[in-house]
Motif scaffolding. Structure first.
Motif, PDB file in Angstrom:
ATOM      1  N   UNK A   1      -6.530  -6.073  29.284  1.00  0.00           N
ATOM      2  CA  UNK A   1      -7.048  -7.290  29.904  1.00  0.00           C
ATOM      3  C   UNK A   1      -8.509  -7.131  30.270  1.00  0.00           C
ATOM      4  N   UNK A   2      -8.872  -5.976  30.775  1.00  0.00           N
ATOM      5  CA  UNK A   2     -10.270  -5.738  31.110  1.00  0.00           C
ATOM      6  C   UNK A   2     -11.136  -5.691  29.863  1.00  0.00           C
TER       7      UNK A   2
ATOM      8  N   UNK B   1      -9.424 -19.105  31.621  1.00  0.00           N
ATOM      9  CA  UNK B   1      -8.718 -19.240  32.887  1.00  0.00           C
ATOM     10  C   UNK B   1      -7.800 -18.052  33.135  1.00  0.00           C
ATOM     11  N   UNK B   2      -7.319 -17.418  32.066  1.00  0.00           N
ATOM     12  CA  UNK B   2      -6.476 -16.237  32.237  1.00  0.00           C
ATOM     13  C   UNK B   2      -7.297 -15.018  32.651  1.00  0.00           C
ATOM     14  N   UNK B   3      -8.561 -15.015  32.299  1.00  0.00           N
ATOM     15  CA  UNK B   3      -9.394 -13.831  32.539  1.00  0.00           C
ATOM     16  C   UNK B   3     -10.146 -13.898  33.848  1.00  0.00           C
ATOM     17  N   UNK B   4     -10.617 -15.078  34.248  1.00  0.00           N
ATOM     18  CA  UNK B   4     -11.483 -15.192  35.410  1.00  0.00           C
ATOM     19  C   UNK B   4     -10.736 -15.545  36.684  1.00  0.00           C
ATOM     20  N   UNK B   5      -9.438 -15.787  36.608  1.00  0.00           N
ATOM     21  CA  UNK B   5      -8.681 -16.094  37.823  1.00  0.00           C
ATOM     22  C   UNK B   5      -8.437 -14.853  38.663  1.00  0.00           C
ATOM     23  N   UNK B   6      -8.516 -13.695  38.055  1.00  0.00           N
ATOM     24  CA  UNK B   6      -8.349 -12.431  38.778  1.00  0.00           C
ATOM     25  C   UNK B   6      -9.676 -12.069  39.422  1.00  0.00           C
ATOM     26  N   UNK B   7      -9.723 -12.100  40.758  1.00  0.00           N
ATOM     27  CA  UNK B   7     -10.992 -11.880  41.462  1.00  0.00           C
ATOM     28  C   UNK B   7     -11.551 -10.492  41.204  1.00  0.00           C
TER      29      UNK B   7
ATOM     30  N   UNK C   1      -3.619   0.114  22.459  1.00  0.00           N
ATOM     31  CA  UNK C   1      -4.306   1.413  22.373  1.00  0.00           C
ATOM     32  C   UNK C   1      -5.133   1.536  21.096  1.00  0.00           C
ATOM     33  N   UNK C   2      -4.731   0.855  20.061  1.00  0.00           N
ATOM     34  CA  UNK C   2      -5.494   0.930  18.806  1.00  0.00           C
ATOM     35  C   UNK C   2      -6.552  -0.150  18.715  1.00  0.00           C
ATOM     36  N   UNK C   3      -6.286  -1.313  19.244  1.00  0.00           N
ATOM     37  CA  UNK C   3      -7.250  -2.402  19.114  1.00  0.00           C
ATOM     38  C   UNK C   3      -8.458  -2.198  20.019  1.00  0.00           C
ATOM     39  N   UNK C   4      -8.290  -1.352  21.055  1.00  0.00           N
ATOM     40  CA  UNK C   4      -9.398  -1.086  21.980  1.00  0.00           C
ATOM     41  C   UNK C   4     -10.039   0.286  21.746  1.00  0.00           C
TER      42      UNK C   4
ATOM     43  N   UNK D   1      -0.556  -8.556  29.679  1.00  0.00           N
ATOM     44  CA  UNK D   1       0.119  -7.753  30.709  1.00  0.00           C
ATOM     45  C   UNK D   1      -0.343  -6.302  30.760  1.00  0.00           C
ATOM     46  N   UNK D   2      -0.985  -5.809  29.724  1.00  0.00           N
ATOM     47  CA  UNK D   2      -1.560  -4.450  29.747  1.00  0.00           C
ATOM     48  C   UNK D   2      -2.881  -4.518  30.506  1.00  0.00           C
ATOM     49  N   UNK D   3      -3.014  -3.876  31.684  1.00  0.00           N
ATOM     50  CA  UNK D   3      -4.228  -4.017  32.516  1.00  0.00           C
ATOM     51  C   UNK D   3      -5.499  -3.560  31.803  1.00  0.00           C
TER      52      UNK D   3
END
Length: 1977
Positions: free
Chosen positions: A322-323, A358-364, A226-229, A317-319
């Motif tokens: 991740x975005x 690979x962790x970011x782009x595997x989610x369609x 919440x603070x870093x974003x 794990x925080x959606x």
């Protein structure tokens, strides 16, 4: 004021201050005091790595608790539904394809173990770049695969942490981020060469703190994300305050801000097109809104430091986070691509980039958001294009001066180091999502840019053929080019094609094809390629990705999307251009195979192999062939075929002129290129990889082609199957394997050869499915194709399917073509192909050197396919006949497209070619200005062709005409123009010496001479430049004359750098019509046309060849009108020779139409006119031949039967001879006084070096080839009962497992080993007895002993010395220490290191000290006499050899085992060495006993054990004893007479002056090792004693063993049992020998050493029951002595050991007692309670003749006697047991040599000595007395069935020495110790722990299991090897290094082989791949 408040707070201490702050923050929102404290702690002027500051932060955030308590509490509120565990490189993770949605899905070990994946397709893998666990992420994997912890739990309410828990963390986190950013900014201005990771390393404590907090679960992650974003927090904290500049902190902030802005400016993104520059990620300037975005910026700037990357990924794990992280990553993506080009360590950076992406782009869903909002596809495409643009270089393809195309430089590090790989990987990952791929294919601008990027790979890495010397420097760039095309083009191509599977996506395919065609047209213009002839034949590139994209997308559209060819393909003219480059690749490939590129080195052959390799083939060779198949059906067949013939350079080879020789090809290349051309056409016609109707049939062929080359394992099949660059393998290979292959389980051999489970083709594969064409396509090496043909031939001969000599390849009819395609076989029905085939057949018939039989087979196959295709089309009603208007009977040589006027195949087959018009050859001679001839038809290799062209150019320079051509264009209508043409030749050119030849337009020419240099003429024309060689100019007749021009082009000569390779302009031949080729120039010496008679058609040639190959005139017989079913089946067969396949073709032609049938009959009548007499003669000859054949076969059968009978007879005789004893010639002669005199000649030996046969003599002794090894095998016996002091909670056991939990590890530690027990015993003896006495009371060598084995071959001792010396002076061996005497046996090549001399008296019975039939007491006294004899020193040669052998034996063991401290000796004198010598003999027998499975009489435990026991002929024990005996006699110091007197009770009859004084403190006889004593007597007595002397020794010492065992039983008995024995004395009827012995010992032994426990055991009900139990125990105790004595008797006197039916100890005890002559030879044996009585008829040792040849014969009686029946019977008989000899055998074997009174006196002496010692040391006396323990045979630790639990326990297990987790964890399978195999942490001096432990544990031998690779590592002395793996997968194959990661299971057979090799010391013989480890492994 602020400073004072801060100081007050800090004085409270860390905990007090944190409690105060926490209370304040919980009650109010005022955070001023916290911020003041943080200002103090996080002052940017302080070092960031201050440990105290970090500790303050931990305590402060903990809020009054300890940091550890705080972490435990926070983890309670971890409600995350995803795992998110982040790992780095080399982490072991899992991937389940059954549960995975994305191919990049991975699971950590814990989540995988907790989930249910049984029966799934999963594998374990070692991460290369790092990753994160996807458990709980439903976008990546199915919910069914989630572990219990991360499965959705909607019924469970999530816990919400109280605000007070994390209130300080919410305030402190932004400040921590700021401090880290300030540090990164401060050190960002790095100089060139500075390591970017140094500043990050300085902040390691801060990064570790953030990483630690991010691992505390969802609650803490929420605070951090919440603070870093948060943009507002970032803006507030990074804003520069407007305060006084004098403040140091403010100055620091301003400086870091300036550095930050400077770095933003100096870190530009990729160069983007104008329309993309508004995108945030592609703009020139970049702006950061949050801490996260700036952290990603610095992460890229500092090259992705591992700690920061893991911290950022830990919060995924925080959606929302991740975005935001994905958005920030895409924002900097272009700049990351620039970093990949600049970094010095591209591999590491690439792995770390992929770790994130690979962790970011595997989610369609998330990836699509980035495509939509951040233009991700455009960013990736621009980044890739930018990387390629930076490494562009001018293309050298075709015309350099006109070529404006740019290609990537394959020698640049960007290409060689694969710097583009992360971007390409991300691109393919993104395109694997269907919605994104469709979005990509919809964007016209993006597609245009993408194909412009692929064009940069088109035509790269051009090879230029070397024509002179061999290339000096072979470039190593070709693999960079292949991998570049594969990764940049093919991967994306297949990713897109994967989504083009239905008609809904047809529009996308059309769009792709349009862009492909457009890109190819642009490329043609850029390289100046406008005409099919405009191609340099000396250039070759394998890289045409644009063509292959066309092929792939065309295939998808036609096969899966319902498109038609007419809708997709461009005009035929473009198709004619499109086919040239794929065709050139094919031609170049065959040129390489034909040796035309040999001067280019091995790298060009590597390119040809890579072109076919499985990872590239589907994207390269298959695509090229498919595109050519499409072109063959769209271009006129005659044009296509003539183009193929021309490009293969075989047109002139097919000329019928006898004087024409082709100068482009060497003579030995012509046949190869003709064969290559036919092979290519056959492949083009029959391969169905892309155009096949059924994909399953194609996949089946792929599997079969691999299997036919050789048997393969399952993993090899998967690896060799062609792949579409990362596309998932959708076919179930196991189902196909079941259909076509048989699984051959691993076969295990005792020799050590390890095999794996293999798949073998089924029989029907060779008969019906084997396709040599497809095998040829997939054979990377031609030897693989030949291997498949050899296997096919072998099968056919084995099954008697064919008995001829030369089998032809079984060419199969091609499968059906997909309906959307046109069958390429249509071109085989053309007139051009018929003419081409006719010439091939004619050349084979008239000159077999021109066309090989292999080429003929391909030609026949092509004709067969053409006829079959025509027949199928004819039956379907399609009319293929086309008639030409200009019919003519003139056949011009090499103009195949004009030979036949019709396209009707039957007519053309029947059309007779009478005469062929040849093209005359005259000579051209160029004269220089001085009158000298510059060039003529010659073979001068040094001729400079460039001088010719220069001279011609000079003579025509004055012409007033514009630039013209050396050769005029075609179009001269008549031959009358010939004379004017010749008159226009310059005067210096002699028309009489001009050489011209005919060739089709566009074919390249070279000088006729075999010159190294070649000259080509280049001319610019309206259709582009064309090339033609100078020096040999072609000539054509029939109105196509061409004249020389008056002038020659003055354009400059273009030099390519090849030796004498010059290009000169040449005229274009003009446009070519669709059906004919433009005619080349011709100059004729006269108007007369020369013709050659052919007078044949295809049918007649086929008939003649059939006759030629079969050797019988008119061998072909047409088929009958109605064929039987068997005949039809035979016609369908593809197994046969040339006549067979020719006959099949003629049969098909016969069936075409009536005209063909008439032609066949007419041709036969014409060629072979037949009369009635000839017919009758042939019939008679045939009958006679058949009769002779029947006689021959009958004779062969008779000879075969006789040979079989002779073989069986010989086998029987050999078997009978083998059953006899040693081949020693013995004769027994009875003399008059009935004494036996043994007469025998000395045994002779064969020297394997000098091949002389001679006996061993003292002057020239023979020796055995031996290998001496240090061993501790016997010392690894483990006690079945736990040690008394450590027995708590432990049960008796006979097997020990490798610990998989700490409890098992404790059990293993507490187990007692024989080696440690003997060492403890020696220590106790040393403490209480004199050194000389105890040294000779026991044996050592249980640890670090010596074992000697031999291969059985002999050498002269001088031959051995010369041989070893020659090895030392010759080249140094890599696996033999020749300087230490190691060598390989000259005959069998087994490793050896010493030579054992053979005493001359070996095998000489005349030297035997025989005995008379005297009483035992007389024998005992005679032994007394032998003991005092002085030893005889052998002669010098033999003595020196024995001394050298003893020196080699002594030096075998390690120094630590030779030291006196090991044996306890303080002096290391003669007694110590005598003990060592004695122990060598002992260990030889002990090791042999181990190899026999601790049983002399029992059957082998397994087939491997029986093969490991050395046969008697290969035993070296007796020669070894001779060497040991010599040294023992010299070293003996003890009064052996005194010992013998004590044992026998007979006093020595020798003078006391000859005896040495006895030791003062002597070891009691009852505490001495009887086996050691017997061996001492054997070594000091004369060796050649009669058998009765050894029997006397054994019998005397058996008495000692028996009473030792009885005393031990008494000491262990409880008081109740002792009392029962004492009470039995009152019964005078108890006369049992055993009971008497018990009483005798009980009355004499010191009572204090007996057991005082009253209730330790169950009290027996009677004396009978007690005696039964005692007898069983005594038998077990006596067995070790009996076994060793039996082996001694077996070796010394070749006595056959008795054989039992079971491994029962009672049975073995009785058999051995009888074998040694200690009890009678008959009587039943009661083996155990409840067992049956067995009648044993075993010979006793008293009858030597019977003993040597007979064995035990056991029959089972019906009478059964149990223990209860024995007790009952004895009680009924008054407990009289003396009459029962069935079971109580140990006491019955007692036989005293002396009188009864002397025997009692001897016993009193024995027990008197012991009692005196027991009075001095009761505990030691009892411990030494209880020396017997049930030792189990040494074994390797048992392993678990599955490898996974073993791996999970040990791969993170700490080393026992350094307590750190080894990089390569390794477990010793002998003792279970975890070691660091070759890590420096446990290194001592130069010796690594793996070597040191092998010495400690196994005296130089160790068997290790490498956990991370599942392989066995064997260390043997100075050598080590990878033995193999004992864990195999479900398909019976190893998985070394765990690369496949499939579940592994223990192979019990392999583990048993490993164990037997360890026990038998055969590693040196069975393992072949040894290396010298030099103490470092």
């Amino acid at each position: 004021m602020e400073e004072s408040e801060t100081q007050v707070l800090m004085r409270k201490g860390k905990r007090g201050c944190a409690s105060f702050i926490q209370a304040q923050c919980s009650s109010s929102s005022d955070s001023s005091q916290v911020n003041l404290l943080l200002d103090k702690l996080l002052n940017p002027l302080k070092p960031i790595d201050d440990w105290d500051t970090i500790d303050w932060i931990k305590w402060l955030i903990a809020g009054g608790r300890t940091p550890s308590e705080f972490q435990v509490i926070v983890r309670r509120y971890d409600t995350a539904t995803t795992c998110g565990l982040v790992w780095t490189a080399n982490f072991v993770a899992y991937r389940c394809r059954t549960c995975g949605i994305s191919p990049c899905m991975s699971l950590c070990s814990d989540c995988f173990q907790r989930g249910d994946h049984s029966g799934h397709d999963f594998n374990m893998f070692r991460s290369q770049a790092g990753g994160a666990c996807d458990c709980g992420d439903s976008s990546v994997m199915k919910e069914s695969g989630f572990c219990e912890r991360h499965r959705p739990k909607p019924h469970i309410k999530k816990k919400v942490p109280p605000r007070s828990l994390l209130c300080i963390a919410e305030i402190a986190m932004p400040r921590l981020y700021l401090r880290l950013l300030q540090h990164l900014r401060q050190h960002s201005d790095l100089a060139n060469g500075d390591d970017p990771l140094v500043p990050v390393a300085q902040a390691d404590l801060m990064a570790s703190l953030l990483h630690e907090y991010s691992s505390l679960g969802a609650a803490m992650r929420q605070v951090m994300t919440s603070t870093i974003c948060n943009p507002q927090i970032y803006e507030e904290l990074t804003e520069i305050p407007s305060e006084d500049d004098s403040d140091e902190r403010l100055t620091f902030i301003k400086q870091t801000d300036q550095l930050y802005k400077k770095m933003l400016k100096n870190f530009p993104g990729p160069s983007a097109p104008e329309e993309y520059r508004d995108f945030p990620a592609l703009s020139d300037k970049i702006y950061h809104r949050t801490f996260l975005e700036e952290f990603v910026f610095w992460t890229a700037k500092y090259e992705f430091p591992q700690k920061i990357v893991c911290w950022l990924l830990n919060m995924l794990p925080d959606p929302k986070y991740k975005e935001e992280l994905t958005r920030a990553f895409v924002l900097h993506y272009g700049r990351i691509s620039r970093m990949l080009n600049k970094t010095a360590d591209s591999d590491t950076l690439s792995n770390r980039v992929v770790h994130v992406s690979v962790q970011l782009f595997s989610n369609e869903e998330l990836a699509y958001k980035m495509v939509d909002s951040m233009h991700l596809l455009q960013v990736m495409a621009v980044s890739l294009r930018d990387m390629a643009v930076q490494v562009l270089t001018p293309s050298t393809l075709h015309h350099t001066e006109r070529n404006v195309h740019m290609v990537v430089d394959c020698s640049h590090h960007t290409m060689k180091d694969h710097c583009y790989w992360p971007i390409v990987s991300d691109m393919n990952n993104v395109l694997s999502h269907k919605n994104i791929a469709l979005r990509f294919m919809q964007d016209e601008t993006l597609l245009k840019m993408w194909f412009s990027f692929l064009a940069m790979f088109q035509g790269m890495n051009v090879n230029v053929r070397e024509l002179g010397n061999h290339v000096e420097f072979e470039p190593n760039t070709y693999y960079a080019a292949f991998s570049g095309e594969l990764e940049a083009s093919a991967c994306a191509m297949w990713a897109l094609a994967l989504h083009l599977k239905d008609d809904e996506t047809l529009s996308h395919t059309r769009r792709l094809l349009d862009h492909c065609f457009s890109a190819v047209r642009t490329w043609f213009d850029a390289v100046g390629f406008t005409d099919p002839d405009n191609l340099d034949p000396y250039q070759l590139t394998f890289h045409i990705p644009l063509h292959r994209n066309i092929a792939a997308f065309m295939c998808q559209a036609l096969k899966y999307q319902g498109a038609s060819l007419s809708d997709l393909l461009p005009e035929p003219r473009f198709m004619q251009l499109l086919m040239i480059h794929p065709l050139r690749v094919q031609v170049g490939f065959y040129e390489i195979l034909s040796g035309m590129w040999v001067r280019n080195g091995l790298q060009i052959k590597g390119q040809a192999m890579t072109y076919l390799q499985c990872h590239f083939g589907n994207s390269m060779v298959d695509a090229d062939i498919y595109l050519l198949q499409l072109c063959s059906t769209q271009i006129k067949p005659s044009t296509f075929l003539m183009t193929v013939i021309e490009k293969f350079h075989v047109l002139e080879c097919l000329s019928l002129s006898p004087n024409l020789r082709y100068s482009y090809l060497e003579p030995d290349q012509e046949m190869l290129m003709i064969e290559s051309c036919l092979t290519f056409l056959a492949s083009l016609m029959s391969i169905r990889t892309y155009i096949g109707k059924n994909d399953s049939v194609v996949f089946l062929l792929e599997v079969l082609s691999i299997l036919c080359m050789g048997d393969k394992t399952h993993s090899q099949l998967l690896e060799l199957l062609p792949e579409k660059c990362g596309s998932p393998q959708t076919k179930d290979i196991d189902a196909f394997l079941t259909e076509v292959a048989d699984y051959k389980a691993p076969a295990f051999e005792a020799s050590g050869t390890l095999q794996q489970g293999m798949y073998v083709p089924k029989a029907e594969v060779w008969e019906k499915l084997y396709d040599p064409i497809y095998v040829l396509l997939r054979a990377v090496h031609r030897r693989e194709f030949q291997s498949s043909m050899d296997r096919f031939t072998e099968y056919i001969h084995q099954t008697n399917r064919y008995k001829g000599k030369v089998l032809w390849p079984p060419f199969r009819p091609p499968s059906e073509v997909h309906p959307s395609h046109i069958d390429p076989r249509v071109i085989l029905t053309s007139s051009t192909f018929v003419a081409f085939s006719l010439v091939i057949l004619e050349k084979f018939l008239t000159n077999s050197n021109a066309v090989s039989e292999q080429a003929l087979s391909f030609c026949i196959y092509l004709l067969d396919m053409g006829v079959s295709y025509f027949g199928s089309q004819q039956h379907s009603g399609q009319e293929l006949m086309v008639t030409s208007d200009n019919e003519t009977d003139e056949f011009v040589d090499m103009k195949f497209n004009d030979w036949f006027p019709t396209e009707h195949l039957p007519d053309n087959l029947c059309k007779t070619v009478d005469k062929v018009v040849l093209q005359e050859v005259t000579t051209v001679s160029f004269q220089s200005s001085d009158g000298g001839e510059m060039y003529e038809e010659s073979s001068d290799a040094d001729m400079d062709v460039s001088e010719i062209t220069s001279e011609v150019a000079d003579q025509s320079a004055g012409s007033s005409q514009p630039q013209s051509n050396l050769l005029a264009l075609e179009g001269q209508p008549s031959s009358s123009s010939l004379i004017p043409a010749l008159s226009s030749i310059p005067s210096s050119v002699s028309s009489s010496s001009i050489s011209r030849r005919a060739l089709m337009a566009g074919n390249e020419l070279v000088p006729m001479s075999n010159t190294a240099g070649l000259a080509l003429i280049r001319t610019s024309g309206p259709n582009g430049d064309t090339y033609r060689p100078v020096g040999t100019i072609p000539a054509l007749a029939a109105g196509n004359e061409v004249v020389l021009s008056e002038s020659v082009s003055s354009e400059p000569i273009y030099n390519t750098g090849r030796q004498a390779m010059t290009y000169i302009p040449m005229a274009s031949l003009g446009s070519r019509s669709e059906g004919t080729s433009s005619l080349p120039p011709a100059i004729f010496g006269s108007s007369q046309q020369e013709k050659v008679d052919v007078n044949a058609n295809v049918i007649s040639l086929l008939l003649k060849i059939h006759t030629k190959l079969s050797g019988v005139n008119d061998s072909y017989s047409p088929p009958p009108e109605q064929q039987s079913t068997s005949e039809e089946d035979q016609n369908d067969s593809c197994i046969g020779d040339g006549p067979f396949f020719l006959g099949k073709l003629l049969d098909k032609i016969w069936k075409l139409d009536e005209k063909c049938r008439n032609c066949i009959n007419e041709s036969r009548r014409t060629i072979w006119p037949r009369t009635q007499e000839m017919i009758d003669q042939e019939t008679r000859e045939k009958e006679a031949k058949e009769k002779e054949e029947r006689k021959r076969k009958a004779k062969e059968r008779q000879q075969k039967l006789m040979a079989e009978f002779a073989s069986k007879q010989k086998s029987f005789i050999d078997k009978y001879k083998a059953m006899e004893t040693e081949p020693i010639v013995e004769e027994v002669v009875q003399v008059e006084d009935t004494e036996s005199v043994m007469i025998q000649r000395r045994e002779e030996y064969d020297c394997v070096i000098c091949n002389q046969t001679s006996p061993s003599t003292s002057e020239r002794p023979m020796c055995l080839v031996i290998l001496t090894q240090s061993t501790s095998t016997a010392g690894h016996r483990r006690c079945a009962e736990p040690e008394p002091g450590n027995a708590e909670g432990l049960k008796p056991q006979t097997t020990w497992v490798l610990p998989l939990k700490d409890q098992d590890k404790d059990i293993l530690k507490k187990s007692l080993t024989l080696g440690s027990e003997m060492e403890k015993k020696i220590d106790k003896l040393k403490q209480h007895f004199d050194e000389e006495s105890w040294l000779l009371s026991v044996n050592n060598g249980w640890e670090g002993g010596v074992y000697i084995q031999t291969c059985g071959h002999h050498l002269h001792i001088d031959c051995h010395k010369s041989y070893v010396q020659s090895l030392r002076t010759s080249q140094r061996s890599t696996t033999l220490a020749t300087d230490k005497g190691e060598y390989s046996c000259p005959l069998c090549r087994q490793q050896s290191n010493a030579a054992l001399p053979l005493a001359p008296e070996l095998g000489d019975v005349m030297t035997l000290v025989s005995s008379q039939q005297v009483a035992p007491n007389v024998l005992a006294r005679m032994i007394h006499g032998f003991l005092v004899e002085e030893p005889a020193i052998p002669p010098s040669q033999l003595g020196e050899a024995m001394a050298k052998a003893m020196e080699d034996i002594t030096s075998t063991t390690y120094a630590r085992y030779r030291q006196s401290s090991r044996t306890g000796s303080s002096s290391g004198g003669p007694a110590s060495f005598f003990m060592f010598v004695n122990s060598v003999a002992r260990q030889s027998l002990e090791v042999e006993l181990v190899m026999r499975g601790d049983s002399v009489t029992g059957p082998p435990l397994s087939k491997f054990q029986s093969m490991m026991v050395p046969k008697h002929r290969k035993s070296c024990f007796v020669p070894l004893v001779h060497v040991l005996a010599l040294h023992s006699k010299i070293l003996r110091t003890q009064q052996h007479n005194a010992v013998w007197s004590k044992v026998t009770g007979i006093p020595a009859e020798v003078k006391s002056t000859t005896l040495l004084p006895a030791p003062v403190n002597e070891v009691p006889l009852l505490l001495r090792d009887a086996v050691a004593l017997v061996l001492q007597f054997v070594l000091v007595l004369p060796l050649h004693l009669d058998k009765v002397y050894l029997s006397c020794l054994i019998s005397a010492f058996y008495n000692l063993v028996f009473y030792q065992c009885v005393a031990q039983v008494i000491c262990k008995m409880s008081q109740q049992k002792l009392e029962l024995i004492r009470n039995s004395q009152r019964d005078s009827d108890n006369n049992s020998t055993l009971l008497k012995s018990l009483r005798l010992v009980l009355n004499r032994i010191e009572s204090r050493v007996c057991n005082k426990d009253e209730n330790s055991e169950q009290i027996p009900s009677s004396v009978a029951e007690l005696l039964y139990d005692v007898e069983l125990e005594l038998q077990k105790m006596c067995l070790p002595y009996l076994r060793i004595m039996s082996l001694l008797m077996h070796h010394f006197y070749a006595e056959a050991l008795p054989q039992g039916v079971t491994r029962n100890e009672t049975e073995e005890c009785v058999l051995l007692l009888r074998f040694l002559g200690l009890i009678s030879s008959t009587g039943p044996i009661l083996t155990s309670p409840g067992d049956v009585l067995m009648e044993v008829d075993a010979p006793g040792p008293s009858t030597s003749e019977e003993t040597a040849s007979s064995s035990s014969s056991i029959t089972v009686n019906s009478l059964q006697r149990t223990k209860a029946s024995i007790v009952k019977a004895s009680s009924c008989e008054g407990t009289k047991l003396s009459s029962d000899p069935v079971f109580f055998v140990t006491s019955e074997a007692i036989k005293w040599i002396c009188e009864p009174e002397e025997s009692i006196r001897a016993l009193n002496t024995w027990f008197g000595e012991f009692n005196m010692f027991a009075q001095r040391s009761q505990s030691t006396a009892r411990w030494l007395m209880l020396s017997y323990k049930p030792w189990c045979s040494p074994k390797l630790l048992e392993l678990p069935h599955s490898y996974d639990p073993l791996f999970q326990y040990y791969h993170k297990k700490a080393c026992s020495q350094c307590n750190s987790v080894p990089k390569e964890p390794t477990v010793c399978l002998v003792c279970g110790t975890v070691i660091c195999l070759r890590d420096n942490c446990c290194k001592q001096q130069t010796q690594y722990e793996g070597v040191r432990h092998s010495i400690d544990c196994g005296a130089g031998t160790a068997v290790y299991l490498a956990i991370n690779s599942s392989t066995i590592v064997v260390v043997r002395g100075k050598r080590a090897c990878l033995w193999g793996s004992v864990y195999l997968d479900a398909f019976g194959e190893e998985d070394r290094e765990l690369k496949r990661g499939k579940p592994l299971y223990l192979s019990k057979e392999r583990y048993e082989i490993l164990e037997q090799q360890w026990l038998s010391h055969r590693f040196d013989h069975t393992s072949k791949k040894w290396i010298m480890h030099r103490d470092s492994l």
